[in-house]
Design a protein around this motif. Sequence first.
Motif, PDB file in Angstrom:
ATOM      1  N   MET A   1       0.850  -1.182   0.000  1.00  0.00           N
ATOM      2  CA  MET A   1       0.000   0.000   0.000  1.00  0.00           C
ATOM      3  C   MET A   1       0.892   1.239   0.000  1.00  0.00           C
ATOM      4  N   ASN A   2       0.473   2.247  -0.751  1.00  0.00           N
ATOM      5  CA  ASN A   2       1.234   3.490  -0.813  1.00  0.00           C
ATOM      6  C   ASN A   2       1.158   4.239   0.512  1.00  0.00           C
ATOM      7  N   LEU A   3       2.226   4.948   0.827  1.00  0.00           N
ATOM      8  CA  LEU A   3       2.277   5.676   2.101  1.00  0.00           C
ATOM      9  C   LEU A   3       1.192   6.744   2.203  1.00  0.00           C
ATOM     10  N   HIS A   4       0.928   7.443   1.091  1.00  0.00           N
ATOM     11  CA  HIS A   4      -0.074   8.504   1.158  1.00  0.00           C
ATOM     12  C   HIS A   4      -1.475   7.936   1.374  1.00  0.00           C
ATOM     13  N   LEU A   5      -1.703   6.693   1.035  1.00  0.00           N
ATOM     14  CA  LEU A   5      -2.995   6.063   1.315  1.00  0.00           C
ATOM     15  C   LEU A   5      -3.019   5.425   2.698  1.00  0.00           C
ATOM     16  N   ARG A   6      -1.896   4.866   3.093  1.00  0.00           N
ATOM     17  CA  ARG A   6      -1.828   4.193   4.388  1.00  0.00           C
ATOM     18  C   ARG A   6      -1.975   5.171   5.553  1.00  0.00           C
ATOM     19  N   TYR A   7      -1.377   6.331   5.434  1.00  0.00           N
ATOM     20  CA  TYR A   7      -1.381   7.296   6.524  1.00  0.00           C
ATOM     21  C   TYR A   7      -2.355   8.449   6.307  1.00  0.00           C
ATOM     22  N   ARG A   8      -3.287   8.297   5.398  1.00  0.00           N
ATOM     23  CA  ARG A   8      -4.294   9.329   5.164  1.00  0.00           C
ATOM     24  C   ARG A   8      -5.216   9.408   6.381  1.00  0.00           C
ATOM     25  N   PRO A   9      -5.523  10.603   6.867  1.00  0.00           N
ATOM     26  CA  PRO A   9      -6.392  10.746   8.043  1.00  0.00           C
ATOM     27  C   PRO A   9      -7.762  10.108   7.830  1.00  0.00           C
ATOM     28  N   GLU A  10      -8.292   9.498   8.883  1.00  0.00           N
ATOM     29  CA  GLU A  10      -9.597   8.851   8.836  1.00  0.00           C
ATOM     30  C   GLU A  10     -10.714   9.739   9.383  1.00  0.00           C
ATOM     31  N   VAL A  11     -10.365  10.723  10.201  1.00  0.00           N
ATOM     32  CA  VAL A  11     -11.332  11.670  10.766  1.00  0.00           C
ATOM     33  C   VAL A  11     -10.739  13.072  10.697  1.00  0.00           C
ATOM     34  N   PHE A  12     -11.590  14.084  10.835  1.00  0.00           N
ATOM     35  CA  PHE A  12     -11.132  15.464  10.728  1.00  0.00           C
ATOM     36  C   PHE A  12     -10.083  15.816  11.782  1.00  0.00           C
ATOM     37  N   ASN A  13     -10.165  15.237  12.971  1.00  0.00           N
ATOM     38  CA  ASN A  13      -9.219  15.566  14.038  1.00  0.00           C
ATOM     39  C   ASN A  13      -7.797  15.091  13.747  1.00  0.00           C
ATOM     40  N   GLU A  14      -7.626  14.151  12.826  1.00  0.00           N
ATOM     41  CA  GLU A  14      -6.294  13.663  12.459  1.00  0.00           C
ATOM     42  C   GLU A  14      -5.618  14.523  11.397  1.00  0.00           C
ATOM     43  N   VAL A  15      -6.353  15.453  10.779  1.00  0.00           N
ATOM     44  CA  VAL A  15      -5.793  16.311   9.731  1.00  0.00           C
ATOM     45  C   VAL A  15      -4.923  17.373  10.377  1.00  0.00           C
ATOM     46  N   SER A  16      -3.715  17.532   9.872  1.00  0.00           N
ATOM     47  CA  SER A  16      -2.833  18.573  10.400  1.00  0.00           C
ATOM     48  C   SER A  16      -2.794  19.739   9.416  1.00  0.00           C
ATOM     49  N   GLY A  17      -2.754  20.939   9.953  1.00  0.00           N
ATOM     50  CA  GLY A  17      -2.777  22.130   9.124  1.00  0.00           C
ATOM     51  C   GLY A  17      -4.199  22.492   8.735  1.00  0.00           C
ATOM     52  N   ASN A  18      -4.344  23.556   7.985  1.00  0.00           N
ATOM     53  CA  ASN A  18      -5.651  24.016   7.502  1.00  0.00           C
ATOM     54  C   ASN A  18      -6.664  24.180   8.636  1.00  0.00           C
ATOM     55  N   ALA A  19      -6.236  24.651   9.791  1.00  0.00           N
ATOM     56  CA  ALA A  19      -7.098  24.715  10.977  1.00  0.00           C
ATOM     57  C   ALA A  19      -8.344  25.580  10.748  1.00  0.00           C
ATOM     58  N   ILE A  20      -8.187  26.722  10.143  1.00  0.00           N
ATOM     59  CA  ILE A  20      -9.322  27.619   9.926  1.00  0.00           C
ATOM     60  C   ILE A  20     -10.327  26.980   8.969  1.00  0.00           C
ATOM     61  N   GLU A  21      -9.827  26.398   7.876  1.00  0.00           N
ATOM     62  CA  GLU A  21     -10.705  25.748   6.904  1.00  0.00           C
ATOM     63  C   GLU A  21     -11.406  24.544   7.511  1.00  0.00           C
ATOM     64  N   LEU A  22     -10.699  23.790   8.350  1.00  0.00           N
ATOM     65  CA  LEU A  22     -11.301  22.628   8.998  1.00  0.00           C
ATOM     66  C   LEU A  22     -12.448  23.033   9.914  1.00  0.00           C
ATOM     67  N   GLU A  23     -12.259  24.085  10.688  1.00  0.00           N
ATOM     68  CA  GLU A  23     -13.317  24.543  11.590  1.00  0.00           C
ATOM     69  C   GLU A  23     -14.541  25.015  10.808  1.00  0.00           C
ATOM     70  N   LYS A  24     -14.303  25.728   9.708  1.00  0.00           N
ATOM     71  CA  LYS A  24     -15.421  26.183   8.878  1.00  0.00           C
ATOM     72  C   LYS A  24     -16.156  25.001   8.265  1.00  0.00           C
ATOM     73  N   LEU A  25     -15.405  24.016   7.771  1.00  0.00           N
ATOM     74  CA  LEU A  25     -16.018  22.832   7.161  1.00  0.00           C
ATOM     75  C   LEU A  25     -16.798  22.022   8.188  1.00  0.00           C
TER      76      LEU A  25
END
Length: 101
Positions: A1-25
């Motif tokens: 499995m590719n790394l970008h697929l294996r370590y892709r966040p499963e929930v919004f809280n696992e996403v790093s960066g884009n904090a303002i956009e995440l809160e709006k979404l």
Amino acid sequence: MNLHLRYRPEVFNEVSGNAIELEKLKGILSKKEKPHAFLFSGPTGCGKTTLGRLTARTLGCSEKDYREVDSAEFTGVDHIRGIRRNSHYKPVDGPCRVWLL
């Protein structure tokens, strides 16, 4: 499995960066009335596909109703016509259909 697929966040809280956009979404997705379309834009690698997948999961979209289309692969008008024709059908399993282009 590719790394970008294996370590892709499963929930919004696992996403790093884009904090303002995440809160709006998250705020938009928590409301009862949801928009019929979302537009994620930005350079390669900024998380557009990840946020699109998480949004589809949050909306309750099933695997049968989720389509991910690589824009580089469809270059003709016929492909766009096919997407428009198929987008009018109701969802098979879930409450919505998601097309990630």
